[in-house]
Design a protein around this motif. Structure first.
Motif, PDB file in Angstrom:
ATOM      1  N   GLU A  79      -7.696 -18.369 -45.351  1.00 48.69           N
ATOM      2  CA  GLU A  79      -9.107 -18.482 -44.984  1.00 48.69           C
ATOM      3  C   GLU A  79      -9.751 -19.560 -45.851  1.00 48.69           C
ATOM      4  O   GLU A  79      -9.630 -19.536 -47.081  1.00 48.69           O
ATOM      5  N   THR A  80     -10.412 -20.515 -45.232  1.00 44.11           N
ATOM      6  CA  THR A  80     -11.005 -21.623 -45.983  1.00 44.11           C
ATOM      7  C   THR A  80     -12.528 -21.540 -46.049  1.00 44.11           C
ATOM      8  O   THR A  80     -13.143 -22.272 -46.824  1.00 44.11           O
ATOM      9  N   ARG A  81     -13.139 -20.649 -45.269  1.00 42.41           N
ATOM     10  CA  ARG A  81     -14.598 -20.538 -45.305  1.00 42.41           C
ATOM     11  C   ARG A  81     -15.014 -19.766 -46.556  1.00 42.41           C
ATOM     12  O   ARG A  81     -14.551 -18.640 -46.767  1.00 42.41           O
ATOM     13  N   PRO A  82     -15.860 -20.336 -47.384  1.00 43.72           N
ATOM     14  CA  PRO A  82     -16.234 -19.668 -48.650  1.00 43.72           C
ATOM     15  C   PRO A  82     -16.806 -18.278 -48.408  1.00 43.72           C
ATOM     16  O   PRO A  82     -17.700 -18.071 -47.596  1.00 43.72           O
ATOM     17  N   GLY A  83     -16.277 -17.308 -49.145  1.00 43.25           N
ATOM     18  CA  GLY A  83     -16.781 -15.945 -49.077  1.00 43.25           C
ATOM     19  C   GLY A  83     -16.433 -15.189 -47.820  1.00 43.25           C
ATOM     20  O   GLY A  83     -16.936 -14.085 -47.608  1.00 43.25           O
ATOM     21  N   MET A  84     -15.564 -15.750 -46.982  1.00 40.57           N
ATOM     22  CA  MET A  84     -15.272 -15.129 -45.698  1.00 40.57           C
ATOM     23  C   MET A  84     -13.866 -14.525 -45.625  1.00 40.57           C
ATOM     24  O   MET A  84     -13.392 -14.208 -44.541  1.00 40.57           O
ATOM     25  N   THR A  85     -13.207 -14.398 -46.745  1.00 41.35           N
ATOM     26  CA  THR A  85     -11.911 -13.741 -46.732  1.00 41.35           C
ATOM     27  C   THR A  85     -12.089 -12.239 -46.535  1.00 41.35           C
ATOM     28  O   THR A  85     -13.159 -11.677 -46.790  1.00 41.35           O
TER      29      THR A  85
ATOM     30  N   LEU B 198     -23.575 -11.837 -41.881  1.00 42.36           N
ATOM     31  CA  LEU B 198     -22.172 -12.101 -42.223  1.00 42.36           C
ATOM     32  C   LEU B 198     -21.321 -12.220 -40.968  1.00 42.36           C
ATOM     33  O   LEU B 198     -20.475 -13.120 -40.853  1.00 42.36           O
ATOM     34  N   ALA B 199     -21.536 -11.316 -40.013  1.00 44.20           N
ATOM     35  CA  ALA B 199     -20.772 -11.353 -38.773  1.00 44.20           C
ATOM     36  C   ALA B 199     -21.052 -12.628 -37.996  1.00 44.20           C
ATOM     37  O   ALA B 199     -20.139 -13.232 -37.415  1.00 44.20           O
ATOM     38  N   ALA B 200     -22.316 -13.067 -37.993  1.00 42.91           N
ATOM     39  CA  ALA B 200     -22.666 -14.306 -37.293  1.00 42.91           C
ATOM     40  C   ALA B 200     -21.998 -15.508 -37.942  1.00 42.91           C
ATOM     41  O   ALA B 200     -21.563 -16.443 -37.255  1.00 42.91           O
ATOM     42  N   ALA B 201     -21.907 -15.493 -39.272  1.00 44.33           N
ATOM     43  CA  ALA B 201     -21.234 -16.595 -39.965  1.00 44.33           C
ATOM     44  C   ALA B 201     -19.748 -16.643 -39.632  1.00 44.33           C
ATOM     45  O   ALA B 201     -19.143 -17.717 -39.568  1.00 44.33           O
ATOM     46  N   LEU B 202     -19.157 -15.472 -39.400  1.00 46.56           N
ATOM     47  CA  LEU B 202     -17.748 -15.421 -39.008  1.00 46.56           C
ATOM     48  C   LEU B 202     -17.536 -15.907 -37.581  1.00 46.56           C
ATOM     49  O   LEU B 202     -16.488 -16.447 -37.245  1.00 46.56           O
ATOM     50  N   GLY B 203     -18.537 -15.706 -36.740  1.00 46.55           N
ATOM     51  CA  GLY B 203     -18.369 -16.025 -35.331  1.00 46.55           C
ATOM     52  C   GLY B 203     -17.399 -15.048 -34.689  1.00 46.55           C
ATOM     53  O   GLY B 203     -17.379 -13.870 -35.015  1.00 46.55           O
ATOM     54  N   GLU B 204     -16.596 -15.542 -33.793  1.00 50.21           N
ATOM     55  CA  GLU B 204     -15.628 -14.685 -33.101  1.00 50.21           C
ATOM     56  C   GLU B 204     -14.300 -14.590 -33.844  1.00 50.21           C
ATOM     57  O   GLU B 204     -13.393 -13.899 -33.407  1.00 50.21           O
ATOM     58  N   GLN B 205     -14.180 -15.287 -34.954  1.00 49.99           N
ATOM     59  CA  GLN B 205     -12.922 -15.325 -35.695  1.00 49.99           C
ATOM     60  C   GLN B 205     -12.867 -14.192 -36.716  1.00 49.99           C
ATOM     61  O   GLN B 205     -13.800 -13.996 -37.501  1.00 49.99           O
ATOM     62  N   ALA B 206     -11.787 -13.435 -36.700  1.00 47.37           N
ATOM     63  CA  ALA B 206     -11.610 -12.373 -37.682  1.00 47.37           C
ATOM     64  C   ALA B 206     -11.404 -12.971 -39.061  1.00 47.37           C
ATOM     65  O   ALA B 206     -10.843 -14.065 -39.192  1.00 47.37           O
ATOM     66  N   PRO B 207     -11.843 -12.280 -40.108  1.00 47.69           N
ATOM     67  CA  PRO B 207     -11.651 -12.820 -41.460  1.00 47.69           C
ATOM     68  C   PRO B 207     -10.178 -12.908 -41.812  1.00 47.69           C
ATOM     69  O   PRO B 207      -9.390 -12.024 -41.486  1.00 47.69           O
ATOM     70  N   GLY B 208      -9.832 -14.000 -42.481  1.00 44.75           N
ATOM     71  CA  GLY B 208      -8.454 -14.182 -42.914  1.00 44.75           C
ATOM     72  C   GLY B 208      -8.263 -13.749 -44.347  1.00 44.75           C
ATOM     73  O   GLY B 208      -9.203 -13.329 -45.037  1.00 44.75           O
ATOM     74  N   LEU B 209      -7.018 -13.845 -44.816  1.00 44.15           N
ATOM     75  CA  LEU B 209      -6.704 -13.514 -46.202  1.00 44.15           C
ATOM     76  C   LEU B 209      -6.839 -14.750 -47.081  1.00 44.15           C
ATOM     77  O   LEU B 209      -6.729 -15.887 -46.623  1.00 44.15           O
ATOM     78  N   SER B 210      -7.041 -14.517 -48.372  1.00 48.50           N
ATOM     79  CA  SER B 210      -7.140 -15.626 -49.310  1.00 48.50           C
ATOM     80  C   SER B 210      -5.773 -16.257 -49.530  1.00 48.50           C
ATOM     81  O   SER B 210      -4.728 -15.635 -49.281  1.00 48.50           O
ATOM     82  N   ALA B 211      -5.778 -17.497 -50.011  1.00 46.99           N
ATOM     83  CA  ALA B 211      -4.525 -18.187 -50.304  1.00 46.99           C
ATOM     84  C   ALA B 211      -3.715 -17.420 -51.341  1.00 46.99           C
ATOM     85  O   ALA B 211      -2.477 -17.342 -51.248  1.00 46.99           O
ATOM     86  N   ALA B 212      -4.403 -16.846 -52.337  1.00 47.20           N
ATOM     87  CA  ALA B 212      -3.690 -16.113 -53.386  1.00 47.20           C
ATOM     88  C   ALA B 212      -2.990 -14.884 -52.808  1.00 47.20           C
ATOM     89  O   ALA B 212      -1.824 -14.607 -53.132  1.00 47.20           O
ATOM     90  N   SER B 213      -3.666 -14.132 -51.953  1.00 52.64           N
ATOM     91  CA  SER B 213      -3.043 -12.949 -51.357  1.00 52.64           C
ATOM     92  C   SER B 213      -1.886 -13.333 -50.452  1.00 52.64           C
ATOM     93  O   SER B 213      -0.835 -12.679 -50.460  1.00 52.64           O
TER      94      SER B 213
END
Length: 331
Positions: free
Chosen positions: A307-313, A262-277
């Protein structure tokens, strides 16, 4: 009373000895500022300003123990210095003084808790000022949540967001983290026994907490390398600590491998919030931004992109559903 946006520096404008209380918020460069003040305390004394020694826990630069005493925190230890000792130290100095503790944030919405300090008999001859740095709420939430994984937070991100939306703050054990800045400003205006200065963390003079502090106070302070002290929490470390706390069990090699993926999929970018939140937070705190602009705060605050990456919010990663995947079970 509230200080005007373009007022004279605090220590220059003071007519009597001034006690400045710096109250964070968390994740606004507070630790770096405390380290700079502690490293230059002799230089500050040369300018007639005491960086109070009482209240500093071992290996800490800020006077956290004073905040812990006021909030009846489990971490309080009288050996690290008490409010009475700090007041006597300031009175003996006879001039200006600074106390800095981001855990003052816990009771900014209940300023009467400051009374044992602000109304201490030994400080009757001092003016009191409160300095608070405010950070755009969505950015604050993202950074704070990741940081709190070091403190054992186990609440799903969606539940933390729900509490913030409902109450305007988030409580974790003795801590309270403030998000309803307009309400906070109104309470402080009405109840704090001294001047209150609000500053915008997104618009720091000179681009750093130390440079802005110099601007606000009029003090001469050397630059201080604060990059190490203000590094954001790595998402992989945050995920590991969150699920270790949530499961209350040592993580297995397979679970650690899933977290690493999961961390590798995120890369160096911190997870963002969903559009709804983001939409809910904007609706909840948008009026606060407009109210704060009169104090020069929040003028350039823009709602972060979703956050636009699926499952990465943040909500998806720190959740019951991800817990179930780590446990090999259905949600």
């Amino acid at each position: 009373m509230f200080g005007p946006r373009r007022a004279a520096p605090l220590f220059t404008a003071a007519r009597r000895p001034l006690l400045l209380l710096h109250a964070g918020l968390h994740k606004t460069g507070t630790t770096a500022l405390q380290e700079a003040l502690a490293a230059q305390q002799q230089a500050l004394l040369g300018q007639g300003v005491l960086f109070v020694r009482a209240g500093r826990p071992v290996s800490a630069a800020g006077q956290h123990n004073l905040a812990w005493q006021l909030m009846r925190d489990r971490r309080y230890h009288s050996a690290w210095g008490t409010i009475d000792e700090a007041a006597r130290e300031i009175a003996a100095h006879g001039g200006h003084a600074i106390i800095s503790a981001e855990d003052f944030e816990t009771f900014l919405d209940r300023p009467e808790i400051f009374a044992p300090l602000t109304r201490h008999p030994a400080l009757a001859g001092h003016e009191i000022a409160l300095l608070v740095y405010l950070r755009e709420p969505c950015a604050y939430l993202r950074s704070l949540y990741l940081e709190l994984t070091q403190a054992g937070i186990a609440e799903e991100a969606r539940l933390v967001i729900a509490q913030i939306l409902a109450a305007g703050h988030f409580d974790l054990r003795e801590w309270r983290f403030q998000f309803d800045y307009a309400r906070l400003a109104a309470v402080l205006r009405r109840c704090f026994p001294g001047r209150v200065v609000l500053r915008d963390y997104q618009a720091l003079v000179g681009g750093s907490s130390l440079a802005d502090f110099r601007h606000v106070t009029g003090l001469r302070l050397d630059e201080f390398d604060d990059k190490r002290l203000n590094m954001a929490r790595a998402p992989g470390d945050a995920l590991r600590d969150f699920y270790a706390a949530r499961l209350a069990l040592p993580l297995t090699p397979a679970q650690l491998a899933q977290i690493a993926a999961l961390a590798a999929a995120l890369g160096e970018q911190a997870p963002g919030l969903s559009a709804a939140s983001l939409a809910k937070l904007a609706a909840r705190f948008g009026p606060a931004r407009r109210a704060l602009r009169r104090f020069g705060v929040g003028r350039d605050w823009a709602v972060p992109k979703a956050e636009t990456r699926p499952g990465m919010t943040l909500e998806a990663l720190f959740s019951f559903e991800t817990q179930c995947r780590l446990m090999g079970a259905e949600a």
